[in-house]
Design a protein around this motif. Structure first.
Motif, mmCIF file in Angstrom:
data_model
loop_
_atom_site.group_PDB
_atom_site.id
_atom_site.type_symbol
_atom_site.label_atom_id
_atom_site.label_comp_id
_atom_site.label_asym_id
_atom_site.label_seq_id
_atom_site.Cartn_x
_atom_site.Cartn_y
_atom_site.Cartn_z
ATOM 1 N N VAL A 1 -7.590 -6.330 -1.146
ATOM 2 C CA VAL A 1 -6.962 -5.053 -2.152
ATOM 3 C C VAL A 1 -8.005 -5.212 -3.266
ATOM 4 O O VAL A 1 -7.978 -6.302 -3.872
ATOM 5 C CB VAL A 1 -5.870 -4.946 -2.181
ATOM 6 C CG1 VAL A 1 -5.721 -3.696 -3.184
ATOM 7 C CG2 VAL A 1 -5.124 -4.591 -0.910
ATOM 8 N N ASP B 1 -13.213 -4.414 3.910
ATOM 9 C CA ASP B 1 -13.184 -4.029 5.108
ATOM 10 C C ASP B 1 -12.258 -5.183 5.846
ATOM 11 O O ASP B 1 -11.555 -4.927 6.837
ATOM 12 C CB ASP B 1 -14.574 -3.945 5.927
ATOM 13 C CG ASP B 1 -15.511 -5.078 5.845
ATOM 14 O OD1 ASP B 1 -14.852 -5.691 5.104
ATOM 15 O OD2 ASP B 1 -16.186 -5.217 6.390
ATOM 16 N N THR C 1 -13.702 5.079 1.033
ATOM 17 C CA THR C 1 -13.237 3.720 0.885
ATOM 18 C C THR C 1 -12.889 3.523 -0.699
ATOM 19 O O THR C 1 -14.021 3.695 -1.426
ATOM 20 C CB THR C 1 -14.091 2.915 1.302
ATOM 21 O OG1 THR C 1 -14.159 2.952 2.909
ATOM 22 C CG2 THR C 1 -13.444 1.258 1.119
ATOM 23 N N ALA D 1 -9.828 -1.086 -0.956
ATOM 24 C CA ALA D 1 -9.917 -2.348 -0.465
ATOM 25 C C ALA D 1 -11.179 -2.451 0.285
ATOM 26 O O ALA D 1 -11.953 -1.508 0.642
ATOM 27 C CB ALA D 1 -8.675 -2.377 0.597
ATOM 28 N N SER E 1 0.824 -1.329 -0.011
ATOM 29 C CA SER E 1 0.059 0.122 -0.124
ATOM 30 C C SER E 1 1.099 1.310 0.134
ATOM 31 O O SER E 1 1.717 1.671 0.815
ATOM 32 C CB SER E 1 -0.972 -0.134 1.086
ATOM 33 O OG SER E 1 -1.818 0.984 1.216
ATOM 34 N N GLY F 1 -9.468 -6.199 4.441
ATOM 35 C CA GLY F 1 -8.070 -6.089 4.329
ATOM 36 C C GLY F 1 -7.807 -6.323 2.729
ATOM 37 O O GLY F 1 -6.854 -5.816 2.032
ATOM 38 N N TYR G 1 -17.269 2.016 8.110
ATOM 39 C CA TYR G 1 -16.730 1.034 7.252
ATOM 40 C C TYR G 1 -15.308 0.548 7.801
ATOM 41 O O TYR G 1 -14.643 1.388 8.304
ATOM 42 C CB TYR G 1 -16.717 1.388 5.796
ATOM 43 C CG TYR G 1 -16.429 0.048 4.903
ATOM 44 C CD1 TYR G 1 -17.456 -0.686 4.851
ATOM 45 C CD2 TYR G 1 -15.317 -0.203 4.257
ATOM 46 C CE1 TYR G 1 -17.111 -1.921 3.857
ATOM 47 C CE2 TYR G 1 -14.807 -1.163 3.325
ATOM 48 C CZ TYR G 1 -16.065 -2.219 3.412
ATOM 49 O OH TYR G 1 -15.975 -3.349 2.519
ATOM 50 N N GLY G 2 -15.031 -0.718 7.809
ATOM 51 C CA GLY G 2 -13.684 -1.109 8.370
ATOM 52 C C GLY G 2 -12.301 -0.597 7.865
ATOM 53 O O GLY G 2 -11.221 -0.921 8.301
ATOM 54 N N HIS G 3 -12.505 -0.310 6.506
ATOM 55 C CA HIS G 3 -11.361 0.345 5.771
ATOM 56 C C HIS G 3 -11.666 1.642 5.268
ATOM 57 O O HIS G 3 -12.577 1.921 4.655
ATOM 58 C CB HIS G 3 -11.002 -0.727 4.905
ATOM 59 C CG HIS G 3 -9.605 -0.288 4.039
ATOM 60 N ND1 HIS G 3 -8.314 -0.128 4.339
ATOM 61 C CD2 HIS G 3 -9.863 0.321 2.691
ATOM 62 C CE1 HIS G 3 -7.705 0.544 3.293
ATOM 63 N NE2 HIS G 3 -8.505 0.810 2.268
ATOM 64 N N THR G 4 -10.787 2.523 5.337
ATOM 65 C CA THR G 4 -10.831 3.956 4.628
ATOM 66 C C THR G 4 -9.433 4.163 3.922
ATOM 67 O O THR G 4 -8.377 3.917 4.345
ATOM 68 C CB THR G 4 -11.122 5.088 5.746
ATOM 69 O OG1 THR G 4 -10.016 5.265 6.661
ATOM 70 C CG2 THR G 4 -12.406 4.847 6.508
ATOM 71 N N THR G 5 -9.593 4.947 2.766
ATOM 72 C CA THR G 5 -8.641 5.410 1.932
ATOM 73 C C THR G 5 -8.195 6.750 2.308
ATOM 74 O O THR G 5 -7.115 6.893 2.174
ATOM 75 C CB THR G 5 -8.899 5.154 0.511
ATOM 76 O OG1 THR G 5 -9.411 3.749 0.249
ATOM 77 C CG2 THR G 5 -7.593 5.127 -0.373
#
Length: 644
Positions: free
Chosen positions: A436, A432, A427, A430, A132, A434, A480-484
């Motif tokens: 990608v 949440d 997001t 990817a 990343s 992990g 959400y479990g992942h943010t960009t």
């Protein structure tokens, strides 16, 4: 002065030179996208895969691979298209095929910082070795890994034999930055191997380098495979609504960066229509309920835009052709200061006209039509396109910062995201858990740059909903479990239902603005979550107009403009034939109704047969053999009628 390179005609000989000159483990870098020398990499991979004594670490991104035809109706549609569009000779990357099968040899490692969107979600090796990175940090990471070889596809200057210059053409992005980063760490210079591709357009200026930059230049004999062409996708109603809303944020005389895909195509078409048919453009805005439909600032472009984008794509081709992109800049701070200050003299203006460039990019990628356009450009227009390092495009830092700020006035940086939270985080790359989907690429770079310039804006485009597995979900979510992009860098979001300007807003105001561009079915849930988490006052009532945020209402608003031809399915041209365009719509309808298979099958079997014999013939279903082909022909016939 560096010595002249070794010229070779054999890819296998080039691999032999690489193996002889680079002892021990190979740490090889290759450009993303079009500049990746597929045949050379395949020759290297096949040689090394059979020799465990030569470990290979390949560092790259966006390893382009033609789509697999799949099964059933999809295979009948895709297989002939893939053969025609990519050519029978197109070399699929051997390491990508191994990644898909989870079959890379133990001594071979592939590390990518950007994946072909969704293509390697199921590959353990690709997911484990994904890195990343912001695009601007790639060169530094390559140096840290001990890069000892770079392989790159290049263009030969017409009439220059033997070549004294080569063009990095489609990929000026990382190679030169990587060499500088390696030198800064005091490491040996990597071995550089260029593969000349006669199909690659020649671009001069900062893309041209002396042949001596490379240690080996290989020019294999034909037949030469076609350049990888990205198939252009149809633009849906939601995409058009997003593009038109977004287009109102672009200011004449400003700067433009856009991404790729249907949303970028819709935005480009909206800007073209604003310039070439302003009355129709405003009529579409009125149909969408845009508050800026009658804004005098949305007149045709008088000054034009300067394009500054990591990627030059189909949209920029069209914007240049119609004159929307045309504001020139020069790399001279004093001249730009006088131009911007209104004190430029005749010499300044003459230099701007003669030497100025109106489009800068770090790489290009698109359809065969884009490549043909670049090859056929008159010299004067070709000189106005400058390919630059990614550090020059995606960043402000460095001694050139004052110049970049002047050139990039009123910048609008458009990118897409998959989801956004009601508190303004995005997001984009990817899931949440992990895994990608694609990568960060340059998105964070442009978001940060927008916040660093007082008149710039970062605009993230997203569709309000997504359909998957027969279920409709909101792309505007509470969390959400992942943010960009973190919430503290929130700026502007655009969905098909409007614009949410959330830069510098309090959390409650951000929640209300984001709920206003969400699908009506999911607004109550967002507001309830906000209230439960103390981010919204009790008793807040959603305005009545929010109830119109539905696909059905949007379709009704845009239907007259679709019928009038103002919103074509393929605004920037299509790689599909007319019959394939009809089939693409039909297959899309079947996919959207996949959760009602039994009901659709009954309708297909009991309804009338289609009279679109051409479509059946293209799918080899005009004379169905057996029950399965008969059912496929009836399903296709139903879908063709429903999408006629």
């Amino acid at each position: 002065m560096r010595p002249a390179p070794t010229f070779l005609a054999s890819l296998d000989d080039a691999v032999e030179v690489l193996l002889a000159r680079v002892p021990g483990p190979l740490h090889v870098g290759a450009p993303l996208g079009l500049g990746k020398p597929h045949r050379l990499l395949n020759a290297l991979y096949h040689r090394v895969a059979a020799d465990p004594t030569r470990p290979l670490h390949l560092y790259t991104a966006l390893s382009l691979d033609p789509p697999e035809p799949g099964e059933g109706l999809q295979a009948r549609f895709l297989a002939p298209f893939v053969r025609r569009h990519f050519g029978d000779e197109f070399p699929r990357l051997a390491y990508v095929e191994a990644l898909r099968r989870d079959a890379l040899p133990a001594h071979v490692e592939v590390e990518e910082f950007y994946l072909q969107s969704g293509a390697l979600l199921g590959s353990p090796a690709a997911q484990r070795r994904y890195t990343s990175l912001n695009y601007t940090h790639v060169a530094r990471a390559l140096a840290e890994r001990g890069l000892n070889a770079i392989v790159q596809k290049v263009a030969r200057e017409p009439g220059d034999a033997p070549p004294t210059r080569l063009s990095l053409s489609c990929n000026t992005d990382v190679t030169l930055d990587a060499l500088d980063a390696v030198a800064a760490r005091g490491l040996p210079r990597p071995l550089l191997i260029a593969e000349i591709d006669p199909s690659l357009p020649w671009l001069g200026g900062s893309a041209a380098v002396p042949t001596e930059l490379f240690d080996v230049v290989v020019e294999p004999p034909g037949p030469h495979p076609q350049l990888f062409g990205l198939p252009r996708q149809p633009v849906a109603d939601a995409d058009y609504a997003i593009g038109f809303h977004a287009s109102t944020l672009v200011r004449d005389g400003g700067t433009l960066q856009i991404g790729i895909g249907a949303l970028a195509d819709a935005l480009s078409h909206a800007l073209v229509l604003r310039h070439t048919d302003n009355a129709t453009y405003r009529a579409v805005l009125r149909a969408l309920g845009s508050p800026r439909a009658d804004d005098p600032a949305l007149a045709p472009f008088a000054v034009g835009l300067y394009g500054c984008s990591e990627m030059i794509n189909e949209g920029f081709r069209r914007l240049v052709q119609v004159g929307v992109v045309g504001r020139k800049v020069v790399d001279d701070l004093a001249v730009m200061q006088r131009v911007e200050g209104g004190s430029a003299d005749a010499d300044d203006l003459a230099r701007l006209a003669r030497d100025g460039e109106y489009l800068h990019g770090a790489f290009y990628l698109g359809s065969p039509e884009l490549y043909a356009w670049l090859r056929a450009l008159p010299d004067a227009e070709r000189r106005a396109i400058g390919m630059r390092r990614v550090s020059a495009i995606n960043d402000l830092d460095g001694p050139e910062e004052p110049l970049k700020r002047l050139q990039r006035r009123e910048a609008r940086f458009f990118n897409t995201c998959m989801m956004a939270t009601a508190l303004g985080a995005a997001t984009s790359d990817a899931l949440d858990g992990g895994r990608v989907v694609s990568g960060v690429g340059g998105q964070y770079n442009f978001v940060a740059m927008a916040h660093a310039m007082p008149d710039a804006r970062s605009i993230l485009l997203l569709r309000a909903i997504r359909d998957s597995g027969g279920r409709t979900s909101s792309n505007v979510v509470w969390s959400y479990g992942h943010t960009t992009i973190p919430r503290h860098l929130r700026d502007v979001y655009v969905s098909e239902y409007g614009i949410a300007d959330v830069r510098g807003k309090a959390d409650e105001d951000c929640v209300i603005a984001m709920a206003a561009i969400a699908d009506a079915r999911f607004q109550a849930g967002l507001l309830a979550a906000a209230e439960a988490n103390l981010k919204l006052r009790r008793g807040f009532t959603a305005p009545g107009r929010w109830a119109d945020n539905t696909p059905e209402a949007l379709r009704e608003r845009l239907a007259p403009h679709r019928a009038a031809g103002a919103l074509p399915d393929y605004p920037l041209g299509s790689d599909f034939t007319p019959v394939e365009q009809r089939l693409a719509r039909a297959l899309g309808w079947l996919k959207a109704h996949a959760d009602h298979k039994l009901h659709i099958a009954v309708r297909a079997m009991t309804g009338a047969a289609t009279d679109d014999f051409e479509a059946l013939q293209r799918m080899q279903l005009d004379r169905p053999q057996g029950a399965q082909e008969w059912l496929q022909s009836r399903l296709l016939g139903l879908a063709l009628r429903m999408t006629a």
